[in-house]
Enzyme design. Structure first.
Site, mmCIF file in Angstrom:
data_model
loop_
_atom_site.group_PDB
_atom_site.id
_atom_site.type_symbol
_atom_site.label_atom_id
_atom_site.label_comp_id
_atom_site.label_asym_id
_atom_site.label_seq_id
_atom_site.Cartn_x
_atom_site.Cartn_y
_atom_site.Cartn_z
ATOM 1 N N HIS A 162 0.821 -1.230 0.000
ATOM 2 C CA HIS A 162 0.000 0.000 0.000
ATOM 3 C C HIS A 162 0.850 1.273 0.000
ATOM 4 O O HIS A 162 0.323 2.358 -0.260
ATOM 5 C CB HIS A 162 -0.916 0.040 1.220
ATOM 6 C CG HIS A 162 -1.954 -1.036 1.236
ATOM 7 N ND1 HIS A 162 -2.809 -1.257 0.184
ATOM 8 C CD2 HIS A 162 -2.265 -1.973 2.177
ATOM 9 C CE1 HIS A 162 -3.606 -2.277 0.473
ATOM 10 N NE2 HIS A 162 -3.293 -2.732 1.676
ATOM 11 N N ASP A 206 -4.461 -12.904 3.616
ATOM 12 C CA ASP A 206 -5.664 -12.403 4.282
ATOM 13 C C ASP A 206 -6.948 -12.671 3.494
ATOM 14 O O ASP A 206 -8.022 -12.238 3.911
ATOM 15 C CB ASP A 206 -5.522 -10.917 4.650
ATOM 16 C CG ASP A 206 -4.850 -10.088 3.568
ATOM 17 O OD1 ASP A 206 -4.636 -10.607 2.454
ATOM 18 O OD2 ASP A 206 -4.529 -8.917 3.845
ATOM 19 N N HIS A 237 -6.230 -7.371 -0.341
ATOM 20 C CA HIS A 237 -6.343 -5.937 -0.614
ATOM 21 C C HIS A 237 -5.599 -5.587 -1.910
ATOM 22 O O HIS A 237 -4.570 -6.197 -2.216
ATOM 23 C CB HIS A 237 -5.732 -5.126 0.534
ATOM 24 C CG HIS A 237 -6.364 -5.392 1.859
ATOM 25 N ND1 HIS A 237 -5.846 -6.305 2.755
ATOM 26 C CD2 HIS A 237 -7.473 -4.871 2.427
ATOM 27 C CE1 HIS A 237 -6.621 -6.331 3.841
ATOM 28 N NE2 HIS A 237 -7.611 -5.475 3.668
ATOM 29 N N ASP A 278 -2.728 -10.820 -2.274
ATOM 30 C CA ASP A 278 -3.276 -10.301 -1.016
ATOM 31 C C ASP A 278 -4.735 -9.897 -1.246
ATOM 32 O O ASP A 278 -5.093 -9.480 -2.351
ATOM 33 C CB ASP A 278 -2.449 -9.077 -0.601
ATOM 34 C CG ASP A 278 -2.794 -8.564 0.797
ATOM 35 O OD1 ASP A 278 -2.039 -8.879 1.729
ATOM 36 O OD2 ASP A 278 -3.812 -7.853 0.932
HETATM 37 ZN ZN LIG Z 1 -3.974 -7.268 2.829
#
Ligand SMILES: [Zn+2]
Length: 291
Positions: free
Chosen positions: A111, A234, A149, A147
């Site tokens: 991120h 995740d 995200h 991931d």
């Molecule tokens: Zn994540």
């Protein structure tokens, strides 16, 4: 050490290492050369970011750039060590000492944008490695991010480039809000970013199927000389943040797909998310075992 009961915590590393041991990976702790790390970090990040973080850690505990990013006095050192470990992984691949490397590191990275920390990430580990690889003539590079995200930072950093392909499968709409299927790169980078957004609750067949399709699309566009993986766990059904339904066996399927895609080319996977400790250990073991 993160504070305030944060899910991105020290015990994650123990879980990831336990998983990699179970998969039979040989474990090493590299030396940390801070100057070399900073040189690599500032090739991709705003030069002020590491210094801002170092100074902020002197006044920790506090938050850095975002309420998601609590810092302790040790956060700067941990972030530097994470990059050092990932770069050492690249070096082992370059020297031909290994063909599959897993960097069990935290804090995660995907991120982090050019100038900002966010989403538990400070330095974009995988992006720093991709840039280091390109500068050493080891590209073109594929970055595969599974991931849950979207790796907004990684996407942003390479959005205009055709020497780094960014492929992401993730929950959408979800944090951090980016990663729509229409985000495909711009200019000469057009077609070198591909996103596969999935609704909440995606199971093994959906998640692995999207990744498989993405890898086919990647193969039509680029023949990577180096594979980097943002390995977040995740999307596991037990994860407290992800909201997906991928099982441990699903991560084995992902490992197998990536092993087939990379074939004889070197591959470095870096740890991103994964916040249920047992699921993280089991998923790392399954993923690396298949890899
Ligand atoms: Zn994540």
């Amino acid at each position: 050490m993160t504070t305030f009961g944060h899910p991105e915590r020290v015990a994650r590393l123990d879980a990831a290492l336990a998983g990699s041991r179970r998969a039979g990976f040989r474990e090493e702790t590299p030396e940390v050369n801070e100057a070399a790390v900073l040189q690599a970090v500032t090739r991709i990040h705003d030069p002020s970011l590491p210094e801002r973080l170092r100074k902020a850690c002197e006044r920790a505990p506090a938050f850095f750039d975002s309420a998601d990013n609590p810092i302790s006095p040790g956060t700067y050192r941990a972030a530097v060590a994470a990059v050092a470990c990932a770069l050492e992984g690249l070096e082992r691949l370059r020297m031909g000492e290994a063909s599959r490397v897993f960097a069990a590191i935290r804090p995660p990275g995907h991120h982090a944008t050019r100038s900002q920390a966010m989403g538990f990430c400070f330095f974009n580990n995988v992006a720093v490695v991709a840039e280091a690889a390109c500068s050493r003539g080891l590209g073109p590079v594929a970055i595969v991010d599974f991931d849950v995200h979207h790796g907004n930072g990684t996407q942003e950093l390479f959005y205009r480039r055709d020497d780094v392909f960014y492929l992401s499968v993730h929950r959408y709409p979800f944090y951090p809000g980016t990663g729509g299927a229409d985000e495909v790169g711009v200019g000469q980078g057009r077609g070198f970013t591909r996103n596969f957004p999935l609704a909440a609750g995606a199971d093994d067949d959906t998640y692995v199927g999207a990744l498989s399709y993405g890898l086919e699309e990647l193969a039509k566009t680029m023949t990577p000389e180096l594979w980097l993986v943002s390995a977040g766990f995740d999307a596991h059904e037990l994860d407290p943040l992800g909201g997906m339904a991928v099982t441990t066996a699903g991560f084995a399927r992902i490992g197998k797909l990536l092993a087939e895609a990379a074939a004889g080319k070197p591959l470095l996977a870096v740890l991103e998310g994964g916040y249920h400790l047992k699921a993280l250990e089991d998923s790392v073991a399954a993923f690396l075992g298949a890899l």
